[in-house]
Design an enzyme around this catalytic site. Sequence first.
Site, PDB file in Angstrom:
ATOM      1  N   LYS A 228     -22.580  53.820 -26.747  1.00  0.00           N
ATOM      2  CA  LYS A 228     -23.019  55.183 -26.430  1.00  0.00           C
ATOM      3  C   LYS A 228     -23.140  55.349 -24.922  1.00  0.00           C
ATOM      4  O   LYS A 228     -22.716  56.358 -24.355  1.00  0.00           O
ATOM      5  CB  LYS A 228     -24.357  55.488 -27.118  1.00  0.00           C
ATOM      6  CG  LYS A 228     -24.207  55.668 -28.637  1.00  0.00           C
ATOM      7  CD  LYS A 228     -25.531  55.675 -29.390  1.00  0.00           C
ATOM      8  CE  LYS A 228     -25.281  55.749 -30.898  1.00  0.00           C
ATOM      9  NZ  LYS A 228     -26.478  55.539 -31.714  1.00  0.00           N
TER      10      LYS A 228
ATOM     11  N   GLN B  13     -32.780  55.050 -31.816  1.00  0.00           N
ATOM     12  CA  GLN B  13     -31.826  54.272 -32.618  1.00  0.00           C
ATOM     13  C   GLN B  13     -32.511  53.762 -33.891  1.00  0.00           C
ATOM     14  O   GLN B  13     -33.605  53.193 -33.845  1.00  0.00           O
ATOM     15  CB  GLN B  13     -31.294  53.103 -31.773  1.00  0.00           C
ATOM     16  CG  GLN B  13     -30.203  52.293 -32.445  1.00  0.00           C
ATOM     17  CD  GLN B  13     -28.903  53.059 -32.677  1.00  0.00           C
ATOM     18  OE1 GLN B  13     -28.532  53.948 -31.910  1.00  0.00           O
ATOM     19  NE2 GLN B  13     -28.210  52.734 -33.745  1.00  0.00           N
TER      20      GLN B  13
ATOM     21  N   ASP C 110     -29.446  63.907 -32.671  1.00  0.00           N
ATOM     22  CA  ASP C 110     -29.061  63.269 -33.933  1.00  0.00           C
ATOM     23  C   ASP C 110     -29.084  64.273 -35.090  1.00  0.00           C
ATOM     24  O   ASP C 110     -28.516  64.015 -36.146  1.00  0.00           O
ATOM     25  CB  ASP C 110     -30.076  62.165 -34.287  1.00  0.00           C
ATOM     26  CG  ASP C 110     -29.575  60.770 -33.965  1.00  0.00           C
ATOM     27  OD1 ASP C 110     -28.355  60.545 -34.016  1.00  0.00           O
ATOM     28  OD2 ASP C 110     -30.431  59.910 -33.667  1.00  0.00           O
TER      29      ASP C 110
HETATM   30  N1  GUN Z   1     -28.196  54.094 -36.783  1.00  0.00           N
HETATM   31  C1  GUN Z   1     -27.003  54.171 -37.434  1.00  0.00           C
HETATM   32  N2  GUN Z   1     -26.440  55.382 -37.244  1.00  0.00           N
HETATM   33  C2  GUN Z   1     -27.281  56.079 -36.464  1.00  0.00           C
HETATM   34  C3  GUN Z   1     -27.238  57.393 -35.919  1.00  0.00           C
HETATM   35  O1  GUN Z   1     -26.314  58.187 -36.125  1.00  0.00           O
HETATM   36  N3  GUN Z   1     -28.306  57.734 -35.144  1.00  0.00           N
HETATM   37  C4  GUN Z   1     -29.346  56.904 -34.913  1.00  0.00           C
HETATM   38  N4  GUN Z   1     -30.338  57.335 -34.169  1.00  0.00           N
HETATM   39  N5  GUN Z   1     -29.410  55.682 -35.402  1.00  0.00           N
HETATM   40  C5  GUN Z   1     -28.383  55.286 -36.175  1.00  0.00           C
END
Ligand code: GUN
Length: 283
Positions: A54, A98, A121
Site C-alpha cells: 500500500k 489493517q 476501507d
Molecule cells: N485485511 C485484509 N483485507 C483488508 C482490507 O481491505 N482492509 C483492511 N483494513 N484490512 C484488511
Amino acid sequence: MLGAQLIDGKAIAADIRRELKEEISRLSTQGVIPGLTVVLVGDDSASQTYVRSKQRACAEVGIRSEVKTLAKDTPQAELIALIEELNQDPQVHGILVQLPLPKHMDSDAVVRVIDPAKDVDGFHPVNVGSLWTGLSGQGFVPCTPAGIMELLHRTGIEPTGLDAVVIGRSNIVGKPMAALLLQSNATVSICHSRTRGLKDYCLHADILVVAIGQARFIKADWIKPGAVVIDVGMNRVDGVLCGDVDEAARDVAGYITPVPGGVGPMTIAQLLRNTVIAAHRTV
Ligand code: GUN
C-alpha cells in the site's frame, strides 16, 4: 474449445494509477496533497506485506502515506486514542486500520471510531448503510468489491439483468459485492459455506464472484459456459499462489481473472482512489 479472455487486473490497475497521478497533481495546485495513514497493530507478516504494498503504491502516485505501528499487546484504548487524533488531523484524508486486529481487540468497536469521512476501507456502519441504500456516491465502498466493479466496467461487462452469484459473505468482500451488483441491476444470490447445492448456484451464474479462501475449490464443471468468473482467492499451495477457482475453468468461462494479477492489484488501486476522493471532498 477456445479459452476464456483473461481480465488483466494488473494492466487495468496501472491505468487507474496513471489517471490518479494526474488527478493528484491537479489537486496539489489547489494546495491539497492526499494523505493516507495506515495503522498496523502487531507483527503479522501477511499484514506487513500488504501494508508495504500500500505504501509503495501511494508513493508511486503522489499520496502522502504514513504507517503507525503499534505493539501486539497495545491496549484497545490506546488504538482508539490514536484514531481520534488522526480524525482531527487535517493532513490525514484517509485512515485504514489493517485487519485482523489482535484477539484482545474488538474490531467492530475500533472501526466505529474512525470518522466515516476518512474511512477509505468503507467498513464504518455509516458507509455500509450508504452502500445498501444506494447512496454510495456519498460514502466509501470497500476496495476489493469496488475494484471488481471497475474491472467489469472497463472490460465492457454490463451486469443489468444478469444472474450474479457471490460466494462468501464477509463484510470486506461478499456482502458489499452483492450490494454493488444489485445496484447495477443484476439478480444476486449470496452463497456461503452452509449453502446447499452450491454447484447448481454456480452453474446458473452469468457472473460468478468467488471469495471463499479455499484453493481451487470451484471446478471447471461448476461454471456456466461463457460466464464471467472473478476469483478473489489468494492461497499459497506448495509455495505457489493460486485462486479459489481451478485453472481448468479457463476452458469454460468467457472471461476470468487470473491469480495473481487479477483482483489483487485492483484492491490497492481502489484504496488510492478512495483516498483521493476523501481529499477532494475537503476542497
Ligand atoms: N485485511 C485484509 N483485507 C483488508 C482490507 O481491505 N482492509 C483492511 N483494513 N484490512 C484488511
